[in-house]
Write a protein that holds these residues in place. Structure first.
Motif, PDB file in Angstrom:
ATOM      1  N   TYR A  13      -6.653   1.626  -7.434  1.00 49.21           N
ATOM      2  CA  TYR A  13      -6.263   2.537  -8.517  1.00 49.21           C
ATOM      3  C   TYR A  13      -7.015   2.177  -9.796  1.00 49.21           C
ATOM      4  O   TYR A  13      -7.546   3.053 -10.485  1.00 49.21           O
ATOM      5  CB  TYR A  13      -4.754   2.441  -8.742  1.00 49.21           C
ATOM      6  CG  TYR A  13      -4.273   3.162  -9.978  1.00 49.21           C
ATOM      7  CD1 TYR A  13      -4.065   4.543  -9.970  1.00 49.21           C
ATOM      8  CD2 TYR A  13      -4.020   2.461 -11.153  1.00 49.21           C
ATOM      9  CE1 TYR A  13      -3.628   5.205 -11.102  1.00 49.21           C
ATOM     10  CE2 TYR A  13      -3.580   3.117 -12.293  1.00 49.21           C
ATOM     11  CZ  TYR A  13      -3.385   4.481 -12.262  1.00 49.21           C
ATOM     12  OH  TYR A  13      -2.946   5.135 -13.386  1.00 49.21           O
ATOM     13  N   HIS A  17      -9.744   4.651 -11.742  1.00 49.56           N
ATOM     14  CA  HIS A  17      -9.360   5.206 -13.045  1.00 49.56           C
ATOM     15  C   HIS A  17      -9.862   4.389 -14.232  1.00 49.56           C
ATOM     16  O   HIS A  17      -9.642   4.781 -15.379  1.00 49.56           O
ATOM     17  CB  HIS A  17      -7.832   5.316 -13.123  1.00 49.56           C
ATOM     18  CG  HIS A  17      -7.268   6.353 -12.205  1.00 49.56           C
ATOM     19  ND1 HIS A  17      -7.224   7.696 -12.515  1.00 49.56           N
ATOM     20  CD2 HIS A  17      -6.740   6.262 -10.951  1.00 49.56           C
ATOM     21  CE1 HIS A  17      -6.684   8.376 -11.527  1.00 49.56           C
ATOM     22  NE2 HIS A  17      -6.392   7.526 -10.564  1.00 49.56           N
ATOM     23  N   ILE A  59       0.358   4.174  -9.037  1.00 45.38           N
ATOM     24  CA  ILE A  59      -0.926   4.283  -8.333  1.00 45.38           C
ATOM     25  C   ILE A  59      -1.010   5.530  -7.460  1.00 45.38           C
ATOM     26  O   ILE A  59      -2.042   5.794  -6.851  1.00 45.38           O
ATOM     27  CB  ILE A  59      -1.202   3.031  -7.478  1.00 45.38           C
ATOM     28  CG1 ILE A  59      -0.237   2.948  -6.292  1.00 45.38           C
ATOM     29  CG2 ILE A  59      -1.141   1.779  -8.329  1.00 45.38           C
ATOM     30  CD1 ILE A  59      -0.539   1.793  -5.343  1.00 45.38           C
ATOM     31  N   LYS A  61       0.637   6.316  -4.652  1.00 46.07           N
ATOM     32  CA  LYS A  61       0.700   6.065  -3.216  1.00 46.07           C
ATOM     33  C   LYS A  61       2.141   6.247  -2.732  1.00 46.07           C
ATOM     34  O   LYS A  61       3.086   6.043  -3.498  1.00 46.07           O
ATOM     35  CB  LYS A  61       0.229   4.643  -2.895  1.00 46.07           C
ATOM     36  CG  LYS A  61      -1.268   4.439  -2.986  1.00 46.07           C
ATOM     37  CD  LYS A  61      -1.979   5.163  -1.874  1.00 46.07           C
ATOM     38  CE  LYS A  61      -3.462   4.841  -1.840  1.00 46.07           C
ATOM     39  NZ  LYS A  61      -4.154   5.534  -0.735  1.00 46.07           N
ATOM     40  N   PHE A 245      -6.877  10.177  -6.711  1.00 51.63           N
ATOM     41  CA  PHE A 245      -7.992   9.300  -6.963  1.00 51.63           C
ATOM     42  C   PHE A 245      -8.691   9.030  -5.649  1.00 51.63           C
ATOM     43  O   PHE A 245      -8.121   9.128  -4.590  1.00 51.63           O
ATOM     44  CB  PHE A 245      -7.563   7.987  -7.628  1.00 51.63           C
ATOM     45  CG  PHE A 245      -6.747   7.085  -6.747  1.00 51.63           C
ATOM     46  CD1 PHE A 245      -5.382   7.260  -6.659  1.00 51.63           C
ATOM     47  CD2 PHE A 245      -7.345   6.078  -6.009  1.00 51.63           C
ATOM     48  CE1 PHE A 245      -4.622   6.440  -5.854  1.00 51.63           C
ATOM     49  CE2 PHE A 245      -6.585   5.248  -5.212  1.00 51.63           C
ATOM     50  CZ  PHE A 245      -5.218   5.436  -5.130  1.00 51.63           C
ATOM     51  N   SER A 247     -10.231   6.434  -3.280  1.00 56.73           N
ATOM     52  CA  SER A 247     -10.215   4.999  -3.021  1.00 56.73           C
ATOM     53  C   SER A 247     -11.626   4.515  -2.751  1.00 56.73           C
ATOM     54  O   SER A 247     -12.384   5.174  -2.039  1.00 56.73           O
ATOM     55  CB  SER A 247      -9.349   4.698  -1.794  1.00 56.73           C
ATOM     56  OG  SER A 247      -8.037   5.133  -2.004  1.00 56.73           O
TER      57      SER A 247
END
Length: 268
Positions: A13, A17, A59, A61, A245, A247
């Motif tokens: 994360y 970011h 994050i 998830k 996002f 990974s």
């Protein structure tokens, strides 16, 4: 000492970011020192449920994925246990439970407040049920993308009528297997032939650039493209997606390849 899986999730994360360790700790609601203790000393005991829920929220998830990482770090789960295939009926039961849970998902419509601004209507009676068919189709696409292709997912019995219905559904949704990959949710593993890459650089046969992955740097030819984990698309009528996002790829140094001329371009 290997980086704990829970810290790896947080680092992905941060990398995606551009968030500092102090800032992500603040967002989670823990001190930077405690986060560093996880990184240096490992996660020795299972964190509080509130901390795990905060990590999942920050994050983007699923909570279960965060809990699973923590269970691995604290020894409650092992790689042997995770690699052992679960029984068919157990997996089917979980799949039915998830799909049933999805039928109860709703979206809250927007309403105009007295100030003229738009806000979410808090009235539960205004809730709209999600497009369940779109949810199921996205789930099928994600599963097929994770194994590589539609046909690979249907390899168990490709000629059945069930396989044909799934095939038609997914083919109507994506152009081809390349387009299917945008629905992939599992990380992509990139094997790097480090010795060959360094040999090319030393030989001057390929211009290089610095590429940082998961805290370490490798020098790759400019023609090399980093693989990332595509995120599933979300229909506007479906439940809001978590903070999206990409990974970073899981990177590992591959064994030395067969004798290859240093001038031969590297491919991944």
């Amino acid at each position: 000492m290997a980086i704990p899986r829970l810290v790896e999730l947080i680092d992905r994360y941060r990398t995606a970011h551009g968030v500092s360790e102090s800032e992500v700790a603040r967002r989670i609601g823990m001190s930077r020192e405690n986060l560093r203790k996880w990184r240096i000393n490992g996660v020795s005991r299972l964190p509080d449920r509130e901390n795990l829920a905060a990590v999942a929220r920050v994050i983007g998830k699923p909570y279960r994925e965060v809990v699973s990482a923590a269970l691995f770090d604290t020894g409650y789960l092992t790689d042997d246990q995770a690699s052992t295939p679960r029984p068919h009926d157990e997996v089917l039961h979980d799949a039915i439970s998830v799909l049933t849970e999805a039928t109860r998902l709703t979206n809250q419509p927007m309403r105009q407040a007295t100030s003229g601004q738009w806000e979410v209507d808090p009235d539960p009676r205004a809730a709209l049920r999600i497009d369940w068919a779109a949810f199921v189709t996205l789930a099928l696409a994600g599963a097929a993308a994770n194994v590589g292709s539609i046909e690979e997912a249907l390899a168990g019995r490709p000629g059945s009528w069930e396989a044909e219905m799934v095939r038609r559904t997914l083919q109507a949704m994506v152009f081809d297997d390349k387009d299917l990959l945008r629905h992939r949710t599992e990380p992509v593993v990139v094997d790097l032939w480090v010795e060959s890459i360094l040999a090319q650089i030393d030989d001057g046969s390929a211009p290089s650039r610095s590429w940082s992955i998961s805290g370490w740097k490798a020098f790759l030819p400019r023609s090399t493209t980093a693989a990332t984990t595509p995120m599933p698309t979300h229909n506007s009528n479906s439940t809001p997606a978590p903070t999206p996002f990409l990974s970073p790829p899981t990177c590992r140094q591959a064994p030395s390849p067969p004798t290859t001329p240093a001038s031969q371009p590297w491919t991944g």
